[in-house]
Design a protein around this motif. Structure first.
Motif, PDB file in Angstrom:
ATOM      1  N   LEU A 117      37.945  81.132  -0.176  1.00  0.00           N
ATOM      2  CA  LEU A 117      36.686  80.963  -0.323  1.00  0.00           C
ATOM      3  C   LEU A 117      35.854  80.231   0.949  1.00  0.00           C
ATOM      4  O   LEU A 117      36.080  79.300   1.274  1.00  0.00           O
ATOM      5  N   THR A 118      35.174  80.743   1.381  1.00  0.00           N
ATOM      6  CA  THR A 118      34.485  80.581   2.777  1.00  0.00           C
ATOM      7  C   THR A 118      33.706  79.331   2.786  1.00  0.00           C
ATOM      8  O   THR A 118      33.275  79.342   1.517  1.00  0.00           O
ATOM      9  N   PRO A 119      32.983  78.299   3.989  1.00  0.00           N
ATOM     10  CA  PRO A 119      31.791  77.416   2.867  1.00  0.00           C
ATOM     11  C   PRO A 119      31.005  78.039   3.034  1.00  0.00           C
ATOM     12  O   PRO A 119      29.965  77.480   1.982  1.00  0.00           O
ATOM     13  N   GLY A 120      30.298  79.506   3.362  1.00  0.00           N
ATOM     14  CA  GLY A 120      29.538  79.992   3.710  1.00  0.00           C
ATOM     15  C   GLY A 120      29.415  80.573   1.586  1.00  0.00           C
ATOM     16  O   GLY A 120      28.363  80.210   1.318  1.00  0.00           O
ATOM     17  N   HIS A 121      30.519  80.823   1.324  1.00  0.00           N
ATOM     18  CA  HIS A 121      30.458  81.549   0.544  1.00  0.00           C
ATOM     19  C   HIS A 121      30.330  80.924  -0.709  1.00  0.00           C
ATOM     20  O   HIS A 121      29.450  80.542  -1.626  1.00  0.00           O
ATOM     21  N   LEU A 122      30.799  79.885  -0.618  1.00  0.00           N
ATOM     22  CA  LEU A 122      30.964  78.423  -1.383  1.00  0.00           C
ATOM     23  C   LEU A 122      29.356  77.493  -1.847  1.00  0.00           C
ATOM     24  O   LEU A 122      28.830  77.606  -2.867  1.00  0.00           O
ATOM     25  N   CYS A 123      28.470  77.602  -0.932  1.00  0.00           N
ATOM     26  CA  CYS A 123      26.831  77.775  -0.647  1.00  0.00           C
ATOM     27  C   CYS A 123      26.605  78.565  -1.394  1.00  0.00           C
ATOM     28  O   CYS A 123      25.093  77.984  -1.830  1.00  0.00           O
ATOM     29  N   ARG A 124      26.459  79.515  -0.868  1.00  0.00           N
ATOM     30  CA  ARG A 124      25.648  81.236  -2.107  1.00  0.00           C
ATOM     31  C   ARG A 124      26.444  80.529  -3.283  1.00  0.00           C
ATOM     32  O   ARG A 124      25.523  80.939  -4.185  1.00  0.00           O
ATOM     33  N   VAL A 125      27.393  80.712  -3.855  1.00  0.00           N
ATOM     34  CA  VAL A 125      27.913  79.943  -5.177  1.00  0.00           C
ATOM     35  C   VAL A 125      26.891  79.101  -5.641  1.00  0.00           C
ATOM     36  O   VAL A 125      26.644  79.233  -7.485  1.00  0.00           O
ATOM     37  N   LYS A 126      26.845  77.937  -5.083  1.00  0.00           N
ATOM     38  CA  LYS A 126      26.671  76.827  -5.536  1.00  0.00           C
ATOM     39  C   LYS A 126      25.333  77.087  -5.707  1.00  0.00           C
ATOM     40  O   LYS A 126      24.120  76.281  -6.804  1.00  0.00           O
ATOM     41  N   PHE A 127      24.400  77.241  -4.881  1.00  0.00           N
ATOM     42  CA  PHE A 127      22.583  78.028  -5.108  1.00  0.00           C
ATOM     43  C   PHE A 127      22.583  78.610  -6.467  1.00  0.00           C
ATOM     44  O   PHE A 127      21.957  78.667  -6.911  1.00  0.00           O
TER      45      PHE A 127
ATOM     46  N   PHE B 141      40.205  72.357   0.937  1.00  0.00           N
ATOM     47  CA  PHE B 141      40.823  73.578  -0.034  1.00  0.00           C
ATOM     48  C   PHE B 141      40.220  74.757  -0.786  1.00  0.00           C
ATOM     49  O   PHE B 141      40.951  75.102  -1.043  1.00  0.00           O
ATOM     50  N   SER B 142      38.617  74.619  -0.146  1.00  0.00           N
ATOM     51  CA  SER B 142      38.172  76.607  -1.051  1.00  0.00           C
ATOM     52  C   SER B 142      38.347  77.007  -0.039  1.00  0.00           C
ATOM     53  O   SER B 142      38.887  78.420  -0.487  1.00  0.00           O
ATOM     54  N   GLN B 143      38.979  76.889   1.452  1.00  0.00           N
ATOM     55  CA  GLN B 143      39.117  78.129   2.407  1.00  0.00           C
ATOM     56  C   GLN B 143      40.107  78.722   2.317  1.00  0.00           C
ATOM     57  O   GLN B 143      40.576  79.457   2.378  1.00  0.00           O
ATOM     58  N   THR B 144      41.376  77.306   2.150  1.00  0.00           N
ATOM     59  CA  THR B 144      42.955  77.851   1.418  1.00  0.00           C
ATOM     60  C   THR B 144      42.689  78.620   1.001  1.00  0.00           C
ATOM     61  O   THR B 144      43.931  79.704   1.011  1.00  0.00           O
ATOM     62  N   SER B 145      42.500  78.911  -0.445  1.00  0.00           N
ATOM     63  CA  SER B 145      42.034  80.011  -0.978  1.00  0.00           C
ATOM     64  C   SER B 145      40.980  80.505  -1.149  1.00  0.00           C
ATOM     65  O   SER B 145      41.008  82.225  -1.942  1.00  0.00           O
TER      66      SER B 145
END
Length: 247
Positions: free
Chosen positions: A93-103, A87-91
């Motif tokens: 937001l790549t998996p790596g970017h999502l991990c960085r935001v989570k961190f 769902f994030s990638q369709t918007s």
């Protein structure tokens, strides 16, 4: 970022952080029950603040590794369970970017919790009547060093949780990390430098108890800085690899 903080409310991240702070503070304050401690709170030769700092240095590696694994697991497992990566990638937001935001989101709360637990221990020390000179340099150095070590460990667990859907693996490593961190206190410094990042709990310790007294140590703060830089570089490189992979 706002979305991650919204997820945290549903994932009960705040109670986990509260447990971490309470656990560290409670274990640190066991020092108050040490025979003769309360009678020496105004004796500079007894070094009551250093004794309390030694208690904090024992409590942090006993509590932090497992709870940091829990925090990372809760933040990432929700993406595995709810197809959040897709769902994030369709918007965009790549998996790596999502991990960085989570961190960044979780790390800011972890850093705040570290500052709170250190401050609360100081306040409790003052409330029980410690009146000797406060070792500002030792306390600030330890707090900053532990912040670096905990954030590197959080980043490691986010990567593990993102790559391995079975969150029991990350939690198991968190439990193992407690044993490694506690065991590292009796290991030579060169070996603690190798035990990334758990050995750095011992390297960050500014005081030690020997022969019924407390002695000052000379923590290798530059090594902790290098750990932070190395950990950040590995995290960024790994998450950029995630960016090039399918969710």
């Amino acid at each position: 970022m706002a979305n991650e903080f919204a997820k945290m409310r549903r994932l009960h991240v705040a109670p986990v952080l509260v447990i971490m702070v309470i656990g560290v503070v409670a274990l640190s304050c066991i020092t108050f029950t040490t025979p003769g401690f309360m009678a020496s709170v105004d004796d500079p030769a007894a070094q009551p603040w250093q004794w309390l700092l030694a208690g904090l240095a024992l409590a942090v590696p006993l509590v932090s590794p497992i709870l940091l694994a829990v925090l990372a697991s809760r933040q990432v497992d929700v993406e595995h369970q709810g197809n959040g990566w897709i769902f994030s990638q369709t918007s965009g937001l790549t998996p790596g970017h999502l991990c960085r935001v989570k961190f960044v989101a979780t790390g800011s709360l972890v850093a705040a919790a570290i500052l709170v637990q250190s401050t609360v221990v100081i306040v409790l020390g003052a409330l029980v009547g410690i009146t000797t000179n406060f070792p500002t340099g030792q306390w600030l150095g330890y707090t900053a060093s532990i912040a670096v070590v905990n954030l590197v460990l959080l980043a490691l667990h986010i990567l593990l949780s993102a790559r391995i859907p079975n969150q029991l693996v990350g939690l198991g490593i968190g439990v193992l990390g407690v044993f490694v961190a506690l065991s590292s206190t009796g290991m030579p410094p060169w070996l603690n430098h190798v035990l990334l990042p758990w050995g750095y709990y011992a390297l960050s310790t500014p005081v030690d108890t020997r022969g019924g007294g407390v002695v000052a140590l000379d923590p290798p703060y530059m090594s902790v800085v290098i750990l932070g830089v190395l950990g950040g570089a590995v995290f960024l490189a790994t998450t950029r690899m995630f960016d090039r992979q399918e969710a």
